[in-house]
Each structure stands twice: as structure tokens, then as C-alpha cells.
Design a protein around this motif. Structure first.
Motif, PDB file in Angstrom:
ATOM      1  N   ALA A 467       0.831  -1.206   0.000  1.00  0.00           N
ATOM      2  CA  ALA A 467       0.000   0.000   0.000  1.00  0.00           C
ATOM      3  C   ALA A 467       0.867   1.258   0.000  1.00  0.00           C
ATOM      4  O   ALA A 467       0.556   2.254  -0.677  1.00  0.00           O
ATOM      5  CB  ALA A 467      -0.924  -0.003   1.215  1.00  0.00           C
ATOM      6  N   LEU A 468       1.966   1.223   0.748  1.00  0.00           N
ATOM      7  CA  LEU A 468       2.885   2.361   0.752  1.00  0.00           C
ATOM      8  C   LEU A 468       3.490   2.579  -0.627  1.00  0.00           C
ATOM      9  O   LEU A 468       3.708   3.721  -1.052  1.00  0.00           O
ATOM     10  CB  LEU A 468       3.993   2.131   1.784  1.00  0.00           C
ATOM     11  CG  LEU A 468       3.548   2.070   3.249  1.00  0.00           C
ATOM     12  CD1 LEU A 468       4.700   1.609   4.130  1.00  0.00           C
ATOM     13  CD2 LEU A 468       3.027   3.422   3.712  1.00  0.00           C
ATOM     14  N   LYS A 474       1.806   7.388  -6.540  1.00  0.00           N
ATOM     15  CA  LYS A 474       0.905   8.512  -6.797  1.00  0.00           C
ATOM     16  C   LYS A 474       1.576   9.847  -6.490  1.00  0.00           C
ATOM     17  O   LYS A 474       1.335  10.849  -7.175  1.00  0.00           O
ATOM     18  CB  LYS A 474      -0.370   8.344  -5.973  1.00  0.00           C
ATOM     19  CG  LYS A 474      -1.298   7.250  -6.502  1.00  0.00           C
ATOM     20  CD  LYS A 474      -2.658   7.275  -5.822  1.00  0.00           C
ATOM     21  CE  LYS A 474      -3.648   6.362  -6.533  1.00  0.00           C
ATOM     22  NZ  LYS A 474      -5.011   6.450  -5.979  1.00  0.00           N
ATOM     23  N   LEU A 475       2.432   9.873  -5.479  1.00  0.00           N
ATOM     24  CA  LEU A 475       3.184  11.096  -5.188  1.00  0.00           C
ATOM     25  C   LEU A 475       4.183  11.391  -6.302  1.00  0.00           C
ATOM     26  O   LEU A 475       4.347  12.543  -6.727  1.00  0.00           O
ATOM     27  CB  LEU A 475       3.906  10.955  -3.848  1.00  0.00           C
ATOM     28  CG  LEU A 475       3.041  11.078  -2.590  1.00  0.00           C
ATOM     29  CD1 LEU A 475       3.816  10.602  -1.362  1.00  0.00           C
ATOM     30  CD2 LEU A 475       2.569  12.510  -2.396  1.00  0.00           C
ATOM     31  N   ALA A 476       4.848  10.329  -6.778  1.00  0.00           N
ATOM     32  CA  ALA A 476       5.877  10.517  -7.802  1.00  0.00           C
ATOM     33  C   ALA A 476       5.296  10.971  -9.135  1.00  0.00           C
ATOM     34  O   ALA A 476       5.964  11.664  -9.911  1.00  0.00           O
ATOM     35  CB  ALA A 476       6.661   9.226  -7.990  1.00  0.00           C
ATOM     36  N   ALA A 486      -2.260  13.172   0.260  1.00  0.00           N
ATOM     37  CA  ALA A 486      -2.410  11.717   0.364  1.00  0.00           C
ATOM     38  C   ALA A 486      -3.139  11.345   1.649  1.00  0.00           C
ATOM     39  O   ALA A 486      -4.054  10.507   1.647  1.00  0.00           O
ATOM     40  CB  ALA A 486      -1.039  11.047   0.311  1.00  0.00           C
ATOM     41  N   ALA A 487      -2.740  11.970   2.762  1.00  0.00           N
ATOM     42  CA  ALA A 487      -3.371  11.659   4.043  1.00  0.00           C
ATOM     43  C   ALA A 487      -4.851  12.015   4.026  1.00  0.00           C
ATOM     44  O   ALA A 487      -5.703  11.268   4.537  1.00  0.00           O
ATOM     45  CB  ALA A 487      -2.657  12.404   5.167  1.00  0.00           C
ATOM     46  N   LEU A 500      -6.189   3.222  -3.006  1.00  0.00           N
ATOM     47  CA  LEU A 500      -4.993   2.382  -3.054  1.00  0.00           C
ATOM     48  C   LEU A 500      -5.006   1.504  -4.304  1.00  0.00           C
ATOM     49  O   LEU A 500      -4.880   0.285  -4.263  1.00  0.00           O
ATOM     50  CB  LEU A 500      -4.886   1.552  -1.778  1.00  0.00           C
ATOM     51  CG  LEU A 500      -4.611   2.390  -0.514  1.00  0.00           C
ATOM     52  CD1 LEU A 500      -4.648   1.518   0.735  1.00  0.00           C
ATOM     53  CD2 LEU A 500      -3.266   3.109  -0.625  1.00  0.00           C
ATOM     54  N   ARG A 501      -5.169   2.178  -5.423  1.00  0.00           N
ATOM     55  CA  ARG A 501      -5.078   1.563  -6.748  1.00  0.00           C
ATOM     56  C   ARG A 501      -4.219   2.469  -7.620  1.00  0.00           C
ATOM     57  O   ARG A 501      -4.380   3.687  -7.622  1.00  0.00           O
ATOM     58  CB  ARG A 501      -6.446   1.408  -7.408  1.00  0.00           C
ATOM     59  CG  ARG A 501      -7.392   0.442  -6.748  1.00  0.00           C
ATOM     60  CD  ARG A 501      -8.732   0.419  -7.471  1.00  0.00           C
ATOM     61  NE  ARG A 501      -8.583  -0.062  -8.852  1.00  0.00           N
ATOM     62  CZ  ARG A 501      -9.601  -0.091  -9.717  1.00  0.00           C
ATOM     63  NH1 ARG A 501     -10.810   0.339  -9.377  1.00  0.00           N
ATOM     64  NH2 ARG A 501      -9.409  -0.543 -10.942  1.00  0.00           N
ATOM     65  N   PHE A 502      -3.290   1.854  -8.349  1.00  0.00           N
ATOM     66  CA  PHE A 502      -2.485   2.647  -9.284  1.00  0.00           C
ATOM     67  C   PHE A 502      -1.831   1.693 -10.278  1.00  0.00           C
ATOM     68  O   PHE A 502      -1.060   0.799  -9.888  1.00  0.00           O
ATOM     69  CB  PHE A 502      -1.410   3.454  -8.557  1.00  0.00           C
ATOM     70  CG  PHE A 502      -0.637   4.375  -9.466  1.00  0.00           C
ATOM     71  CD1 PHE A 502      -1.186   5.590  -9.861  1.00  0.00           C
ATOM     72  CD2 PHE A 502       0.607   4.018  -9.954  1.00  0.00           C
ATOM     73  CE1 PHE A 502      -0.490   6.437 -10.714  1.00  0.00           C
ATOM     74  CE2 PHE A 502       1.313   4.857 -10.804  1.00  0.00           C
ATOM     75  CZ  PHE A 502       0.761   6.077 -11.187  1.00  0.00           C
TER      76      PHE A 502
END
Length: 604
Positions: A467-468, A474-476, A486-487, A500-502
Motif C-alpha cells: 500500500a505504501l 501517486k506522489l511521484a 495523500a493523508a 490504493l489503486r495505481f
């Protein structure tokens, strides 16, 4: 110094102090061969008295151990440093130079490396020195049970392997006539050993005795067909065909190909993960377990178990990269796909990686496994079997060579309790490690000054590395513009599964993989909790909901905890207490709302 390569002997400063009592000799041999590891009292009793030991067996064993300590003490040794008493058994501590088997194996490895480097004279000198330690059949003067006898059998195989290395060195140096007589005797003693018969055929052919070489082929073909019902391997049949047609150049090609195959060093590990961080304690323990060679007569097999998404694969790859230099003959790797990849396919890739050609690889699974064991029996390798779905899936892929290591990842339900394996349970990383993982993935600048936010993200991800990884991606890529964003997006429990899908990553697949592993009782318990709207549960309450006995309920809850569907809590809601993480609640809500079909389609 303890000797196990010939008659048993125990010497101190050149003085022989070997006891004559048969059972005491058995104890010494057993402890020496299992040096630096605990041998259970039950195992020693079984070796000494079989399946029906006398009532006084434990007391008698203690007497034997006292006698052994007295022998060591009277010889000027500190028996407490050598012979240790443990809660469940005994351990003999020996340094490598204190057991002839260690010295022998080191010399054999040196000889093998010299052959691979083409230094044939040096190889012959070293292997001669090793075989000079084997003056008689190993431990022929020691009686034991099934375990000790199997160890003695492996000792004989190790000596035979060294003999083969010596013959190979002599053949390369042109000592054909000298090795023919030795090979003839070895072939009589080992009537099904194709490698020895191949070397004899090659030696005879080089001496101009083609007809004798063909007779050797007919002999082993008859032995294999009459006794085992199988034909010689494709490579041996090809050699016979070339000899029949008097094609000496083709025979030389076969010999060269054989030598090339013996020197191939597979390196199949996937790339190391640059941003891997944390898990220092786990890495150190796994390194030690895989390389300490505590059991000197069998490979080290470790099952690295944990729930899906806890980072087993990443940890396994990192550890294998750190210890790969300890395995001189290479590393083999297979992603078993959670059961989607058959052992048959993996064995084919392994054998091709070892240098076998297509026609040399058998079409039958058992024959492939036998050929793989034969090859790995002569090579010290590291094998990583990732994402295993069952014990049956990995059994054909194991080596039997002492000094090799196999690391298997999977859930405890899938591979826990595999015969001869050592368990290693991996829990989710701590919150501090999760923040460190995020920092290494996205860069320190994203986390600097926002550590509290990073901790919140880690908790929202249920401390799962997978998950991390999704959050970091997503941040990158700009989907999340900051850690704070994100939080905020992860704060609503009902939205977390979708967040939590990418790309190819989806946290629902992680939970789906775990759900498929549950039996009917585990699924029933989760469903009853979801239907009841309960986020916390005790064994007493789940027993009431499911109409079970409490013991049955505790067993099911333990299974759910192992797969991280529930977390055990030390106090608060009663004995045997568990809570359901918000991510799992969302997953179960999805199943209740019709997504159960997705799980079934994935292979329930």
C-alpha cells in the motif's frame, strides 16, 4: 578433531580418545554431523534404541552425556564450551577446523573452482589431498538409526563427488589409461551412475577403444531398463550414436559441451531494490540462517511466511543479493505466481539456466526433477522460490546438496511446516519503518517536517508495504501533490480501497489473494463480523455468532490473524480479542455489496 570420513575418531593434541562403547560412538557421530545445532533428546533416543526405547532411556542418555563430558574434561578441554545442554536436547559446538568433513568440503570446493578456472593440475593436487582424508568407508564402525544412516549415505555421496572431480581433472590432463581401471570399478559399484559411465566411454574412445566404449553403453542401458524401466539420458544416447558412426569430432563436441555446461554459473535473481530500507533485524537473522550451515548434511531450507502485502518478496530478494557470493555455483529464481506456475515449467527454466539443451531436458516432471537434483547435487546454489502456493508446488524444486540454500516465500497456510524447513515469520513493518520506507521511495524532502502526516498515511495503509508503494507512486506521478493530500484522500475508510489503486497495483488484489487462502470457516467468521457491523471480536463472541465451540473459534481467529484480516489486541475487549482494520472492513463491505464475484473469478 573429530573424523567422520573414515572410522570414527576423536583426537586431542594427536592423542586418540575415541570411546569404544557403541552407543557413545553413535552419540558422538550424530552430534558431530549435526554440529552447532540442537539435536532433540527424542531424536537421540530413537537413534540409540529405535521405536521401542526402554523406560530408562532418558536417564541412560544423560549418563552417556556425562561420560562424554568426562572424556573431554580429562583430555584438558572445557566440556561446557563443546557440549551444551539445551531445554530440548544437546548441541556440540565445533569450529570448521575441528571436523574433518568441513576441511574435506572446503578442499573439494577449491578443486571444483580450480577446474572451472582451467587450472587442472592445481585441481588434481587439491582433490587428491581431500580424498587422502577418506581412508575407508565413512563411519563403517558406527551403528545408528534411520537418520544417522541417511547422513552416512550422504557422506558416501560427497566422497564419490570428489572422486568424480579427480577423474575429470585427470581426463583433462590426458591421464586416460590411468583412469580407465578406476572407472571400471566405480561403474560396477554404481551401475546406474550415468556420469561415471560417460567418463569411462570417453576415456576408452580417446584410447582408441571405441568398441569397448559401446559395450559400456550397452551395459548401463541394460541396467537402467532392466532394473528401473528407463532409458539412458538424451546426452548419453547422443554420445553412443556418435561413437557408432565413428564421428570423433562430434564426440569431442559432446565432451566440450558437457564441460561448458559444468562451468555455467546461473545468476537469475531479479534486480535488487534500491530504495529498500528497514528490516535490519530480519535481514541479519535470515542471512545467518541461510549461510550458517548448521546442518552440514542437508541443504538449508527456509520458509519466509507472512500475510500478502507484508513485503516478503522484497525482503527475500534483498537478502539473497547480500548472500549470493556465499554460493559459488550460482543463484536460481522463480516466481511461482501464487500457484499459477507449474513446477514443470520452472524446472525447464532452471535446467536451461544450468546449460542443458532442449533435447537433454526430459518431458516428464519426475525425470526433470531427478535431473535437477542430480545437477544441484554437484553444485552449491542458492534457490529463491517466490510466492509459492503450496508445499506440493515447491517439493520438485528442492536440492539435496549440503551447503546449498533454498528460500521460499508464501503464506503460512501455503508453505508452513514443509519437511526439513526452518520457519521464519514476517510481520508488517513497524510504523517507524513504514515512514522510513516512504522516505526512501519518494525522497526525504517529501517527508521533512511532515512526519506526523507520514505516520497517519502509514496507519491508513495498515502498515502494508504494497500500500505504501501505491502512495509513493501517486506522489511521484503527481496524482497526490503532497503527503498532506495523500493523508486527506486516505482519511475516509470507505474511500481507501479505491485510493490504493495505481496501474497494476491494487490493494484489493492483496486481500483477494489472502481471502482465497481461507477455508470455509475463516470466510464465515469474516462474513459474520461484517454482517454484524462489528470491528472488534472475541473468541467467545465469534463462537456464539457461528455456533462453534470456543476452541474452534480460536483456531479460526488465529488463521485470520496470520493473514492480517484481524489484529490481535493485548487488552480492552476481553480475552482472545481481535479488531478488524478499516481496510479489511472496506474489503468485506465490497464483498457484501456484490464484489464476491471478483474473488470467485480470481480462483476461489
Amino acid at each position: 578433531m573429530i573424523s567422520v570420513l573414515s572410522p570414527l575418531s576423536l583426537t586431542v593434541g594427536g592423542v586418540d580418545i575415541t570411546p569404544t562403547a557403541p552407543k557413545l560412538r553413535t552419540i558422538i557421530a550424530h552430534l558431530a554431523l549435526r554440529r552447532n545445532s540442537v539435536v532433540a533428546i527424542e531424536s537421540l533416543i530413537r537413534e540409540l534404541w529405535g521405536e521401542e526405547p526402554p523406560v530408562s532411556a532418558t536417564a541412560t542418555l544423560q549418563t552417556y552425556m556425562y561420560q562424554l563430558r568426562r572424556i573431554l574434561t580429562q583430555s584438558g578441554l572445557n566440556s561446557k564450551d563443546i557440549l551444551l545442554t539445551k531445554p530440548v536436547g544437546y548441541e556440540m559446538r565445533l569450529r570448521p577446523e575441528e571436523l574433518d568433513l568441513d576441511i574435506f568440503r572446503n578442499l573439494v570446493d577449491q578443486a571444483r573452482n580450480a577446474l572451472q578456472e582451467g587450472v587442472d593440475e592445481a585441481a588434481l593436487e587439491v582433490v587428491d589431498k581431500a580424498l587422502g582424508m577418506c581412508l575407508a568407508t565413512p563411519l563403517h564402525d558406527v551403528s545408528g538409526g534411520e537418520v544417522l544412516e541417511s547422513y552416512i549415505g550422504q557422506l558416501r555421496e560427497s566422497v564419490l563427488e570428489a572422486v568424480e572431480l579427480r577423474i575429470e581433472a585427470k581426463l583433462r590432463l590426458g591421464y586416460h589409461q590411468e583412469v580407465i581401471a578406476e572407472l571400471k570399478s566405480l561403474c560396477v559399484e554404481n551401475p546406474y551412475h550415468e556420469n561415471l559411465h560417460t567418463k569411462l566411454m570417453i576415456s576408452l574412445q580417446r584410447m582408441g577403444r571405441r568398441s569397448d566404449a559401446l559395450i559400456v553403453y550397452q551395459t548401463i542401458r541394460r541396467n537402467l531398463q532392466d532394473e528401473l524401466g528407463i532409458d539412458p539420458s538424451a546426452s548419453l544416447q547422443e554420445l553412443q550414436s556418435k561413437l557408432l558412426h565413428a564421428d570423433s569430432s562430434a564426440v569431442s563436441e559432446i565432451e566440450s559441451a558437457w564441460e561448458v555446461r559444468r562451468t555455467i554459473t546461473p545468476a537469475q535473481l531479479p534486480g535488487n531494490i534500491e530504495e529498500f530500507t528497514g528490516r535490519a533485524s530480519e535481514i541479519e537473522r535470515l542471512r545467518y540462517t541461510l549461510t550458517s550451515s548448521q546442518n552440514t548434511l542437508s541443504p538449508t531450507i527456509v520458509t519466509l511466511t507472512g500475510s500478502p502485502g507484508t513485503g516478503k518478496s522484497a525482503l527475500a530478494v534483498r537478502v539473497c543479493h547480500e548472500i549470493r557470493e556465499c554460493f559459488s555455483h550460482g543463484q536460481l529464481y522463480a516466481d511461482l505466481g501464487g500457484g499459477t506456475v507449474e513446477p514443470y515449467q520452472v524446472l525447464g527454466r532452471f535446467l536451461r539456466g544450468a546449460g542443458f539443451k532442449g533435447q537433454e531436458i526430459p518431458a516428464d516432471l519426475d525425470e526433470r526433477s531427478q535431473l535437477f537434483r542430480s545437477w544441484t547435487g554437484q553444485h552449491q546454489v542458492l534457490i529463491l522460490l517466490d510466492n509459492a502456493a503450496s508445499r506440493a508446488q515447491v517439493r520438485p524444486l528442492l536440492t539435496s546438496r549440503p551447503g546449498s540454500a533454498v528460500l521460499i516465500t508464501g503464506t503460512h497456510l501455503a508453505v508452513g511446516g514443509l519437511e526439513g524447513s526452518r520457519p521464519f515469520r514476517l510481520d508488517a513493518p513497524s510504523l517507524d519503518e513504514c515512514v522510513a520506507i516512504l522516505r526512501s521511495m519518494v525522497g526525504a524532502e517529501w517527508v521533512a517536517g511532515k512526519e506526523d502526516v507520514a505516520y497517519e498515511v502509514a496507519r491508513s495503509c495498515d502498515q502494508l508495504p504494497v500500500a505504501l508503494r501505491i502512495v509513493a507512486a501517486k506522489l511521484a506521478t503527481g496524482v497526490y501533490t503532497s503527503l498532506t493530500t495523500a493523508a486527506q484522500r486516505l482519511r475516509a475508510p470507505e474511500a481507501r480501497l479505491e485510493e490504493l489503486r495505481f496501474g497494476e497495483w491494487d490493494i484489493r488484489e492483496t486481500y483477494t489473494a489472502g481471502y482465497r487462502l481461507l477455508d470455509g470457516q475463516g470466510r464465515k467468521a469474516l462474513t459474520m463480523m461484517a454482517v454484524s457491523g462489528l470491528s472488534s471480536m472475541t473468541s467467545v463472541r465469534i463462537a456464539e455468532l457461528c455456533s462453534w465451540e470456543r476452541g474452534q473459534a480460536e483456531h479460526v481467529l488465529t488463521q485470520l490473524e496470520q493473514l492480517r484480516f484481524l489484529h490481535s489486541v493485548a487488552a480492552g475487549i476481553g480475552p482472545g480479542s481481535y479488531i478488524m482494520p478499516p481496510l479489511v472492513q472496506s474489503f468485506m463491505d465490497g464483498l457484501m455489496n456484490g464484489e464476491l464475484a471478483l474473488v470467485r473469478a480470481a480462483g476461489t
